[in-house]
Structure formats: C-alpha cells, structure tokens
Design an enzyme around this catalytic site. Sequence first.
Site, PDB file in Angstrom:
ATOM      1  N   ILE A  13      20.292   7.215  -6.113  1.00  0.00           N
ATOM      2  CA  ILE A  13      21.331   7.105  -5.082  1.00  0.00           C
ATOM      3  C   ILE A  13      22.711   7.199  -5.713  1.00  0.00           C
ATOM      4  CG2 ILE A  13      22.315   5.648  -3.280  1.00  0.00           C
ATOM      5  CD1 ILE A  13      19.568   4.445  -2.834  1.00  0.00           C
ATOM      6  N   TYR A 148      11.508  -8.895  -7.213  1.00  0.00           N
ATOM      7  CA  TYR A 148      12.601  -7.940  -7.001  1.00  0.00           C
ATOM      8  C   TYR A 148      13.431  -8.338  -5.788  1.00  0.00           C
ATOM      9  CZ  TYR A 148      14.873  -3.897  -4.896  1.00  0.00           C
ATOM     10  OH  TYR A 148      15.778  -3.077  -4.283  1.00  0.00           O
TER      11      TYR A 148
END
Length: 330
Positions: A13, A148
Amino acid sequence: MTLVAVTGAEGFIGSHLVEALVASGHRVRAMAQYNSFSSFGWLETLDAETMSQVDVVLGDVRDPGSVRGLVDGAEAVYHLAALIAIPYSYQAPHSYVDTNVTGTLNVLEAVRQLEIPRLVHTSTSETYGTAQTVPISEDHPINTQSPYAASKAGGDRLADSYFASFGTPVVTLRPFNTFGPRQSMRAVIPTVIGQVAAGERTITLGDLRPTRDFSYVRDTARAFLAVGTAPAGSVVGRTFNAGTGGEISVGDLVQLIGKLMETDLDVIEDEQRIRPAGSEVMRLVCDASRLRDATGWAPDHSLEQGLEDTIAFFRDPANLARYKTDLYNI
C-alpha cells in the site's frame, strides 16, 4: 510543493500511496526499513518521473531518531509501517508490539514534538474481529482475535490518547482488505492468482468460509489522501473505515478468479494455513459512510476491475518472478 513523509513506503500500500501523493503534487520523503542490501522494496519499480519527487530514507520506526529525522519539516505524515502477517504474529508477538505499538508511539512523539500539522495513522479492519453487526461502522466493538490485531489496536489507542492528551492532529484510517498489484503472497488474492499464473490448477488455501470486503489498492491510496488533505475540522481526532460495503467468501472469490483467468480450479485446504479456531475472523464488511460524508471519498473500482488489474500484474513474467508461488508465505 508540499513535503509529506511516509513510513512503510516500500511496501504494497505504501508504494501506491507514494505514487498517488506525487501525482497530486506532493514531494515525498519515504522511509524504507533499513537493510544491508540497500533495497527500496516496491519503490524500485516506480517510474523515474515519480521517483524524481521522492527522497528515500532507510530507517526503522522502532528507532525514535530515525522517525524524527524522517518527519522533520513535513506538512503531513502518513504512518503505514507495520508488521502485518497474521500467521507470523502467532510466532513472533514481541516483534509485532515493537513495530506496531512502540513504532507508532515513536511516530506520535515525533509529530507532537515537531508540531507536524497532520498525522494519518493506519489501522486495520482486523481490530473489529468477526462482525457482530453488519455493516461494520466505526462504533463496532473492538475484538482483537490475533496478536497482530491486538498490536494494531494498541497503536490505535495510543493515537486516540495523543489527540485527547496533547491535541496531536492525528486521524486514523481503518482500511478493510486491500488487494492489488505488488501485494505479498501472504494474502489470499495474490496467493490464488500467483499460483494460477505459475501454471497451477490445484490451489492450496486455508479456510474457504470467511467473507471479506476487498478494496482495490488505488482506492485505498485515495482514502489516505482524502483524510490527509481534508480540512482539519472534518477529520482530525476521528477514525474512518475505508471499504466497499460488499463481501464475498474466500470460496466464491476463488471461483471468480478462475472465471476471470478462464481456468477451472480445484482447491485443497491446507491445515497449516488455517488460523486457530478462536482467532479466525469469519466476516468483515465495511460501512464507510463516515469517510464519504467527511471527505467525499468513494471507491472507483469494482472487485472485478481490481482483480483484472491484479491478474495482469501477475501474468507479467517479470512481476511473477519476484514471488515464490510454490511456498506457503507466512
């Protein structure tokens, strides 16, 4: 020309965001994680005209000095650097806290001390866990089902606290599942497309039941620009979801990719690719109305359009050669 800084600029990204920032008239100071190979990651694939407006800095968000040097003098900071692979977070949770929590703290401190006018912090839809209400708005409970997700939620809470405590001009963007060219093989879409592009017709995956809201990466990059450039009163101190509002199961996604690639696919479920039962997020679908109302952002690409672009990327032999399609990429 406005100078902006980007952490995680060498990634999937991040590299698309750098392109979008340059295209919109910014000069970019881009941090790539320090490595002895002097690799700039995906930034090395951008065209020369774009890179003429990019200053690449090797550093590490875990180091306060690196971060301070990166953001000094910038008008805005886009913080994307993170450890992102969910399976690896089961094996190395300390690393996730170091990067996603402490690294975010370092960015917040530098922005606060240097009085940077805008910080865009990156969250993730994984912080919501399996949808309790659909579509998921920003008011949905946080339910972290993996180390995470927990580490990203920790960074989010720090960002909120710095706005509340110090007035740090931070806005949090929470993208749902972004896909597109340059994505790593740890994600389902490049895993499927990459295996097919490499000649496989029997695809190895994990659980086929979960549903996701998949957003094309250029739309996600535009969402970052939208919150990074909107009037402060519209966005600062707030969290925004970015997604399409649609959902598709992993199983149906595989069949759609097979149709677009004109290939009949068989799927084998691989146990090592399946998350622990309590950790699998079974359903994610986005309500992005807050982002739309605040900035006018809306996705430009359908799932099929994004998949076509991603397929074209992986069918290029030079791109496919960058991937290990025969391995389980944790």
